[in-house]
Design an enzyme around this catalytic site. Structure first.
Site, PDB file in Angstrom:
ATOM      1  N   ASP A  85       5.926  -6.631   2.632  1.00  0.00           N
ATOM      2  CA  ASP A  85       5.374  -7.089   1.556  1.00  0.00           C
ATOM      3  C   ASP A  85       5.409  -7.986   0.296  1.00  0.00           C
ATOM      4  OD1 ASP A  85       2.069  -7.984   1.422  1.00  0.00           O
ATOM      5  OD2 ASP A  85       1.385  -5.882   1.203  1.00  0.00           O
ATOM      6  N   SER A  94       0.658  -1.000   0.222  1.00  0.00           N
ATOM      7  CA  SER A  94       0.010  -0.300  -0.487  1.00  0.00           C
ATOM      8  C   SER A  94       1.449   1.188  -0.197  1.00  0.00           C
ATOM      9  CB  SER A  94      -0.396  -0.237   1.934  1.00  0.00           C
ATOM     10  OG  SER A  94      -0.498  -0.336   2.254  1.00  0.00           O
ATOM     11  N   LYS A 100       5.109 -11.709   2.873  1.00  0.00           N
ATOM     12  CA  LYS A 100       3.465 -11.829   2.695  1.00  0.00           C
ATOM     13  C   LYS A 100       3.416 -11.824   1.384  1.00  0.00           C
ATOM     14  CE  LYS A 100      -0.474  -8.755   3.329  1.00  0.00           C
ATOM     15  NZ  LYS A 100      -0.524  -8.432   2.178  1.00  0.00           N
ATOM     16  N   GLU A 159      -9.236 -10.308   4.154  1.00  0.00           N
ATOM     17  CA  GLU A 159      -9.263  -8.505   3.639  1.00  0.00           C
ATOM     18  C   GLU A 159     -11.374  -8.507   3.063  1.00  0.00           C
ATOM     19  OE1 GLU A 159      -7.511  -4.011   1.684  1.00  0.00           O
ATOM     20  OE2 GLU A 159      -6.673  -5.852   2.053  1.00  0.00           O
ATOM     21  N   GLU A 180      -0.831 -12.640  -1.486  1.00  0.00           N
ATOM     22  CA  GLU A 180      -1.740 -12.408  -2.045  1.00  0.00           C
ATOM     23  C   GLU A 180      -2.348 -13.884  -3.279  1.00  0.00           C
ATOM     24  OE1 GLU A 180      -2.199  -7.675  -1.701  1.00  0.00           O
ATOM     25  OE2 GLU A 180      -2.440  -9.042  -3.676  1.00  0.00           O
TER      26      GLU A 180
END
Length: 282
Positions: A84, A46, A114, A183, A116
């Site tokens: 991330d 982000s 991390k 999320e 996704e």
């Protein structure tokens, strides 16, 4: 407070003690997270939008993420640090995924990384774990995919869709992920899944049944100028006072009201006089 580890997070889950996670992207914010007693700091992709000004998380590079993550590492001692993996840095192959994860550990000092989605990301997670690097999974709304498809919406509003999210969560858990981020998942769906998940679940817009919560630094503090998701709570509204402070500085500079003598350094009168003479004679 003791240094947070993967084992201590598992112990928090077992004890029913909520886990507080926050994103951070630089040294000052990391120091504040440390002082505030945060359990986990995620240097999220982000940062692409909140710090680097991109339109989505997709363009951010590994090198950019490593720079930000290393700065955060220098600011924290106690929280677990998770980096991330950005879009395009792990999807192609297990070899690519492991190599990228190793850079986050070696160059930025991460405790974990991390990634996704389920699907092929499950195999990538397994490969990274097998290489000795802890992995946090991320299911539900996955911003990297959402940026490409344009579907920024909650996931799991139907039973079928929620079950697909659950299957991805289970697969990531079975691949060895030590924790999961949920999320934008309906609270009822999260609550239904929790009894079958053995690892800590960190929610962001996923209800209160999760073992912990995460918010983006700039959202939490009311700094980010873009649109906010429904799940965002502003614990402060700092953008306006920050703007006002900078505007006040600009006004004082233009009015010759800053700096005042108190903001400068003195020089003995005789030395100042001698300097003027030296300059005049030059």
């Amino acid at each position: 407070m003791e240094r947070r580890t993967i084992s201590s997070l598992a112990a928090q889950k077992a004890a029913g003690e909520p886990i507080a996670m926050i994103t951070a992207y630089d040294h000052p914010s990391a120091q504040i997270a440390e002082a505030a007693g945060v359990d986990v700091v995620l240097v999220g992709d982000s940062a692409a939008m909140t710090v680097l000004g991109y339109d989505s998380t997709v363009p951010v590079t590994v090198d950019e993420m490593l720079m930000l993550t290393a700065a955060v590492r220098r600011g924290i001692r106690t929280p677990l640090l998770v980096g991330d993996l950005p879009f395009g840095s792990y999807e192609a192959s297990d070899v690519q995924a492991v190599a990228t994860a190793q850079r986050f550990v070696k160059e930025a000092g991460c405790d974990a990384v991390k990634l996704e989605r389920g699907g092929t990301s499950v195999q990538r997670a397994r490969a990274i774990v097998d290489a000795g690097i802890p992995v946090m999974g991320h299911v539900g709304l996955t911003p990297q995919t959402a940026a490409i498809t344009g579907t920024y919406r909650a996931r799991g509003r139907s039973a079928d869709e929620a079950f697909a999210v659950f299957e991805s969560a289970l697969a990531l858990q079975e691949a060895g992920c030590f924790a999961l981020v949920f999320e934008a998942i309906p609270a009822a769906a999260t609550a239904a899944m929790m009894p079958r998940l053995d690892v800590p679940v960190i929610g962001i817009g996923a209800g209160n049944a999760a073992n912990g919560q995460v918010l983006v630094w700039h959202d939490l503090l009311g700094i980010y100028g873009g649109p906010s998701a429904r799940f965002v709570k502003h614990y402060a509204e700092l953008r306006r006072p920050m703007t006002d402070a900078v505007a006040a500085y600009v006004a004082e500079v233009r009015e010759h009201a800053y700096p005042l003598p108190m903001h400068g350094y003195g020089m003995p009168d005789d030395e100042a006089s001698r300097l003027r003479a030296m300059i005049a004679d030059r």
